[in-house]
Design a protein around this motif. Structure first.
Motif, PDB file in Angstrom:
ATOM      1  N   TRP A  54     -58.523 -59.699  37.249  1.00 27.94           N
ATOM      2  CA  TRP A  54     -58.734 -58.874  38.437  1.00 27.94           C
ATOM      3  C   TRP A  54     -57.746 -57.718  38.468  1.00 27.94           C
ATOM      4  O   TRP A  54     -56.719 -57.737  37.813  1.00 27.94           O
ATOM      5  N   TRP A  55     -58.079 -56.678  39.239  1.00 32.21           N
ATOM      6  CA  TRP A  55     -57.275 -55.474  39.325  1.00 32.21           C
ATOM      7  C   TRP A  55     -56.359 -55.547  40.535  1.00 32.21           C
ATOM      8  O   TRP A  55     -56.815 -55.717  41.661  1.00 32.21           O
ATOM      9  N   ASP A  56     -55.047 -55.440  40.316  1.00 29.85           N
ATOM     10  CA  ASP A  56     -54.069 -55.442  41.399  1.00 29.85           C
ATOM     11  C   ASP A  56     -53.767 -53.995  41.770  1.00 29.85           C
ATOM     12  O   ASP A  56     -53.115 -53.270  41.023  1.00 29.85           O
ATOM     13  N   VAL A  57     -54.257 -53.574  42.933  1.00 25.74           N
ATOM     14  CA  VAL A  57     -54.124 -52.185  43.370  1.00 25.74           C
ATOM     15  C   VAL A  57     -52.667 -51.825  43.629  1.00 25.74           C
ATOM     16  O   VAL A  57     -52.253 -50.696  43.367  1.00 25.74           O
ATOM     17  N   GLU A  58     -51.879 -52.778  44.129  1.00 31.96           N
ATOM     18  CA  GLU A  58     -50.495 -52.481  44.500  1.00 31.96           C
ATOM     19  C   GLU A  58     -49.632 -52.074  43.313  1.00 31.96           C
ATOM     20  O   GLU A  58     -48.733 -51.251  43.456  1.00 31.96           O
ATOM     21  N   ILE A  59     -49.876 -52.656  42.145  1.00 30.65           N
ATOM     22  CA  ILE A  59     -49.071 -52.291  40.970  1.00 30.65           C
ATOM     23  C   ILE A  59     -49.906 -51.618  39.882  1.00 30.65           C
ATOM     24  O   ILE A  59     -49.402 -51.362  38.789  1.00 30.65           O
ATOM     25  N   ARG A  63     -54.587 -58.246  36.164  1.00 28.45           N
ATOM     26  CA  ARG A  63     -53.928 -59.546  36.128  1.00 28.45           C
ATOM     27  C   ARG A  63     -54.926 -60.580  35.618  1.00 28.45           C
ATOM     28  O   ARG A  63     -56.122 -60.441  35.809  1.00 28.45           O
ATOM     29  N   ASP A  64     -54.394 -61.649  35.010  1.00 23.31           N
ATOM     30  CA  ASP A  64     -55.279 -62.706  34.548  1.00 23.31           C
ATOM     31  C   ASP A  64     -55.518 -63.709  35.678  1.00 23.31           C
ATOM     32  O   ASP A  64     -55.056 -63.518  36.805  1.00 23.31           O
ATOM     33  N   GLY A  65     -56.228 -64.781  35.387  1.00 16.06           N
ATOM     34  CA  GLY A  65     -56.578 -65.766  36.394  1.00 16.06           C
ATOM     35  C   GLY A  65     -55.398 -66.545  36.935  1.00 16.06           C
ATOM     36  O   GLY A  65     -55.526 -67.258  37.922  1.00 16.06           O
ATOM     37  N   ARG A  71     -51.120 -58.041  29.038  1.00 19.83           N
ATOM     38  CA  ARG A  71     -50.338 -57.221  28.112  1.00 19.83           C
ATOM     39  C   ARG A  71     -51.117 -55.993  27.661  1.00 19.83           C
ATOM     40  O   ARG A  71     -50.571 -54.921  27.477  1.00 19.83           O
ATOM     41  N   HIS A  72     -52.414 -56.199  27.462  1.00 21.88           N
ATOM     42  CA  HIS A  72     -53.276 -55.102  27.023  1.00 21.88           C
ATOM     43  C   HIS A  72     -54.439 -54.998  27.995  1.00 21.88           C
ATOM     44  O   HIS A  72     -55.059 -56.012  28.323  1.00 21.88           O
ATOM     45  N   ALA A  73     -54.724 -53.796  28.420  1.00 23.46           N
ATOM     46  CA  ALA A  73     -55.845 -53.589  29.330  1.00 23.46           C
ATOM     47  C   ALA A  73     -57.137 -53.948  28.608  1.00 23.46           C
ATOM     48  O   ALA A  73     -57.237 -53.812  27.380  1.00 23.46           O
ATOM     49  N   PRO A  74     -58.145 -54.421  29.337  1.00 16.60           N
ATOM     50  CA  PRO A  74     -59.434 -54.691  28.690  1.00 16.60           C
ATOM     51  C   PRO A  74     -59.946 -53.417  28.027  1.00 16.60           C
ATOM     52  O   PRO A  74     -59.796 -52.317  28.560  1.00 16.60           O
TER      53      PRO A  74
END
Length: 147
Positions: A54-59, A63-65, A71-74
């Protein structure tokens, strides 16, 4: 938001359950899931079929489950693979026993709906099996063996 409790299970919970739940979800956990770090009450984009990514807007990162930064973006993410869900936290009993919260509520965790379902899945399977077994046993007892 307070999760509803079935009327037949109300007697299992302490009378101050709403206050305990609020303390666990918003004071101790800070309004985030204690397993994956998703924020309560927000719409969160996630990748369908990507095991909880999922995408963490704050940072501004994926993030993974388990709530860890990837470490690497999809690589390539097609738009039809991105879904959005609203996150709601609930207080879960880690040992599936609502009558025991443990010392200082160690048995309780603030979980989003995804993590709560994953945590409860084995217990749900066990209960489904037990209910089916019980129905069959009653049928055998009163109607004879099934054909």
């Amino acid at each position: 938001m307070f999760m509803p409790i079935r009327p037949e299970h109300c007697w299992l919970y302490p009378i101050d359950w709403p206050e305990i739940s609020n303390i666990v979800r918003f004071t101790r956990a800070g309004g985030r899931c204690e397993h994956c770090r998703r924020p309560h009450g927000r719409y969160v984009p996630f990748l369908a079929g990507a095991n909880g990514v999922w995408w963490d807007v704050e940072i501004n990162t994926w993030r993974d489950g388990r709530g860890r930064r990837l470490r690497h973006a999809p690589d390539f993410v097609p738009l039809d693979a991105i879904r959005v869900t609203r996150v709601y936290l609930a207080t879960a009993h880690l040992n599936h026993d609502p009558t025991f919260s443990g010392p200082r509520w160690r048995n309780l965790a603030a979980l989003c709906q995804r993590c709560h379902m994953i945590h409860d899945a084995p217990e749900h399977r066990r209960r489904r099996w037990w209910n089916a077994f019980r129905v069959r046993a009653l049928g055998d007892l009163f109607s004879g063996l099934y054909s």
